[in-house]
Design an enzyme around this catalytic site. Structure first.
Site, PDB file in Angstrom:
ATOM      1  N   LYS A 142      -6.389  -4.768  -3.259  1.00 29.51           N
ATOM      2  CA  LYS A 142      -7.020  -5.537  -2.174  1.00 29.51           C
ATOM      3  C   LYS A 142      -8.097  -4.683  -1.495  1.00 29.51           C
ATOM      4  O   LYS A 142      -7.835  -3.547  -1.105  1.00 29.51           O
ATOM      5  CB  LYS A 142      -5.974  -6.018  -1.163  1.00 29.51           C
ATOM      6  CG  LYS A 142      -5.185  -4.919  -0.475  1.00 29.51           C
ATOM      7  CD  LYS A 142      -4.201  -5.529   0.494  1.00 29.51           C
ATOM      8  CE  LYS A 142      -3.485  -4.522   1.344  1.00 29.51           C
ATOM      9  NZ  LYS A 142      -4.293  -3.541   2.044  1.00 29.51           N
ATOM     10  N   CYS A 178      -2.280  -2.653   7.634  1.00 24.79           N
ATOM     11  CA  CYS A 178      -2.255  -3.552   6.477  1.00 24.79           C
ATOM     12  C   CYS A 178      -1.017  -4.449   6.421  1.00 24.79           C
ATOM     13  O   CYS A 178      -1.093  -5.579   5.917  1.00 24.79           O
ATOM     14  CB  CYS A 178      -2.421  -2.758   5.190  1.00 24.79           C
ATOM     15  SG  CYS A 178      -4.092  -2.087   5.024  1.00 24.79           S
ATOM     16  N   ASP A 194       0.792  -1.253   0.000  1.00 23.94           N
ATOM     17  CA  ASP A 194       0.000   0.000   0.000  1.00 23.94           C
ATOM     18  C   ASP A 194       0.821   1.299   0.000  1.00 23.94           C
ATOM     19  O   ASP A 194       0.438   2.277   0.664  1.00 23.94           O
ATOM     20  CB  ASP A 194      -0.974   0.007   1.194  1.00 23.94           C
ATOM     21  CG  ASP A 194      -1.982  -1.125   1.136  1.00 23.94           C
ATOM     22  OD1 ASP A 194      -1.943  -1.910   0.169  1.00 23.94           O
ATOM     23  OD2 ASP A 194      -2.812  -1.225   2.057  1.00 23.94           O
TER      24      ASP A 194
HETATM   25  C1  C5J Z   1      -3.177   0.496   5.503  1.00 25.07           C
HETATM   26  C2  C5J Z   1      -4.959   1.666   6.635  1.00 25.07           C
HETATM   27  N1  C5J Z   1      -2.653   0.324   4.308  1.00 25.07           N
HETATM   28  N2  C5J Z   1      -4.167   2.071   7.632  1.00 25.07           N
HETATM   29  N3  C5J Z   1      -4.447   0.985   5.575  1.00 25.07           N
HETATM   30  O1  C5J Z   1      -2.533   0.256   6.509  1.00 25.07           O
HETATM   31  O2  C5J Z   1      -6.138   1.941   6.638  1.00 25.07           O
END
Ligand code: C5J
Length: 221
Positions: free
Chosen positions: A130, A163, A25
């Site tokens: 995802k 994530c 991400d």
């Molecule tokens: C991720 C989130 N990528 N913190 N998403 O950690 O909402």
């Protein structure tokens, strides 16, 4: 064949040819002002600090011709893959799917949903959209890794305790040996990053291993 990479809680058994890098991400929505992370009231500047180390890590895998997987937290434009609870949670001024400075938040194809320029995927690398926090839920990642014969995963990306940790826990339950690169992951909350890493390596590596990038680089070169 494996060789040891110095790590916590004990050396990680690195398996050349059977190890993929997973970069979680590293998209503008979390790292730049005007995105989803910013809309939740977070200081997004903390996250951009890991871009140079993450770029070196990706470059190492590219030079070795080992697989690189990038994920994005991303929903379909009609949000049919987004539970209503995920949209309504919290009191952020902008919700998932609403238009921010970089387009609709966490929606596939929008400018904010793209991986930051210095870490852009190149041809041949896998990109997984995802809908959840974990990378296995509602994605094709398992069959993609199976087809490449991957048994070991090296993790980087954001955020450590959301994530990254969720994906690592999902991978651990599926039998992958998982190593987190400590200086290629970050959280909006320094204490959460520190504690997430402690949780991962506790109890003999109950979720996996953790090490700085320099240890991996020295061990594989
Ligand atoms: C991720 C989130 N990528 N913190 N998403 O950690 O909402």
């Amino acid at each position: 064949m494996t060789f040891p990479v110095p790590a916590r809680p004990y050396p990680f058994p690195f398996a050349p040819g059977r190890t993929a890098l997973v970069v979680i991400d590293m998209q503008r929505d979390f790292i730049e002002k005007g995105g989803f992370g910013d809309s939740l009231g977070n200081d997004v500047t903390r996250l951009e600090a890991i871009i140079p180390t993450t770029a070196k890590l990706i470059d190492l895998f590219r030079r070795k011709k080992w697989p690189v997987v990038h994920t994005r937290e991303a929903h379909l434009p009609d949000l049919s893959d987004c539970p209503p609870s995920k949209i309504s949670r919290g009191d952020a001024p902008l919700k998932i799917g609403e238009k921010g400075a970089m387009g609709r938040l966490l929606v596939r194809g929008e400018p904010g949903n793209q991986i930051v320029d210095p870490l852009k995927p190149i041809a041949g690398e896998t990109v997984i959209d995802k809908p959840g926090k974990g990378m296995f839920w509602n994605t094709d990642i398992q069959s993609i890794l199976d087809n490449k014969g991957v048994t070991h995963l090296v993790f980087a990306g954001v955020t450590t305790e959301v994530c990254v940790q969720t994906s690592m826990r999902e991978a651990n339950d599926r039998g992958y040996e998982c190593l987190l690169i400590e200086d290629a992951t970050e959280s909006y909350f320094p204490e959460f990053k520190r504690m997430a890493i402690e949780m991962i390596v506790a109890q003999g590596g109950i979720v996996g291993w953790a090490t700085p990038f320099a240890e991996l680089e020295a061990a594989v070169t």
